[in-house]
Write a protein that holds these residues in place. Structure first.
Motif, PDB file in Angstrom:
ATOM      1  N   ARG A  59       0.856  -1.184   0.000  1.00  0.00           N
ATOM      2  CA  ARG A  59       0.000   0.000   0.000  1.00  0.00           C
ATOM      3  C   ARG A  59       0.887   1.227   0.000  1.00  0.00           C
ATOM      4  NH1 ARG A  59      -5.600  -0.080   1.994  1.00  0.00           N
ATOM      5  NH2 ARG A  59      -5.187   2.127   2.311  1.00  0.00           N
ATOM      6  N   CYS A  92      -6.197  -0.850  -4.475  1.00  0.00           N
ATOM      7  CA  CYS A  92      -6.138  -1.807  -3.377  1.00  0.00           C
ATOM      8  C   CYS A  92      -7.414  -2.646  -3.398  1.00  0.00           C
ATOM      9  CB  CYS A  92      -5.992  -1.061  -2.052  1.00  0.00           C
ATOM     10  SG  CYS A  92      -5.874  -2.154  -0.635  1.00  0.00           S
ATOM     11  N   GLY A  98      -7.474   3.139  -1.199  1.00  0.00           N
ATOM     12  CA  GLY A  98      -6.038   2.866  -1.182  1.00  0.00           C
ATOM     13  C   GLY A  98      -5.501   2.459  -2.539  1.00  0.00           C
ATOM     14  N   GLN A  99      -4.212   2.670  -2.697  1.00  0.00           N
ATOM     15  CA  GLN A  99      -3.515   2.226  -3.900  1.00  0.00           C
ATOM     16  C   GLN A  99      -2.299   1.408  -3.489  1.00  0.00           C
ATOM     17  OE1 GLN A  99      -2.548   5.624  -6.439  1.00  0.00           O
ATOM     18  NE2 GLN A  99      -3.946   4.711  -7.926  1.00  0.00           N
ATOM     19  N   LEU A 100      -1.936   0.501  -4.361  1.00  0.00           N
ATOM     20  CA  LEU A 100      -0.737  -0.297  -4.177  1.00  0.00           C
ATOM     21  C   LEU A 100       0.342   0.173  -5.141  1.00  0.00           C
ATOM     22  CD1 LEU A 100      -2.288  -3.896  -4.181  1.00  0.00           C
ATOM     23  CD2 LEU A 100      -1.698  -2.515  -2.188  1.00  0.00           C
TER      24      LEU A 100
END
Length: 161
Positions: A59, A92, A98-100
């Motif tokens: 993340r 995510c 969220g982002q990965l």
């Protein structure tokens, strides 16, 4: 208001020696990585963190925390790494907000190519200058400082300490 706890002459010498050594070491490492691999040390650290995680993904918020940079600074670095094809962003799967950051195969290859020179520079600039006992004490001191500063929450006696 409390009285200032000035550094003793020995503490002042130690503090300045630490600052000089720290700056010289980081400058040496960054210069080698840029010269030999075209990778700033900060980007190398991001690639390493991603390479060490399952699925080579983290993340963005965790990666920012782990590398001790702001979310905006990390986002800028990830954009530069995306431009090189070394990292990609993914949503995510467990949190829509969220982002990965995901290390690509090309990114892993770039890291693998940079690692031998980086490790040799760390060995030459740091470990070759120390004997085994000094290496042990450097580890103890570094871990003590990291534990003391990580989550310290402010000066001694403040809420959160």
């Amino acid at each position: 208001m409390s009285e200032t706890r000035w550094l003793s002459p020995d503490e002042q010498r130690t503090w300045r020696a630490y600052l000089t050594a720290h700056r010289l070491l980081l400058d040496e490492i960054d210069a080698q990585l840029r010269r030999d691999s075209g990778i700033p040390h900060a980007y190398y650290e991001i690639l390493v963190r991603l390479s060490e995680t399952p699925g080579r993904a983290l993340r963005m918020s965790v990666l920012a925390e782990d590398t001790r940079v702001s979310a905006s600074r990390l986002s800028h670095a990830i954009t530069r790494l995306e431009e090189r094809g070394w990292v990609r962003r993914e949503d995510c799967p467990t949190d829509r907000r969220g982002q990965l950051a995901v290390l690509t195969d090309d990114g892993f290859a770039a890291l693998a190519g940079a690692a031998p020179g980086h490790v040799e520079t760390v060995r030459r600039a740091l470990f070759d200058a120390l004997d085994a006992e000094q290496v042990r004490w450097l580890g103890v001191i570094s871990e003590t400082l990291a534990d003391h500063l990580d989550g310290a929450g402010g000066p001694p006696g403040s809420p959160g300490r």
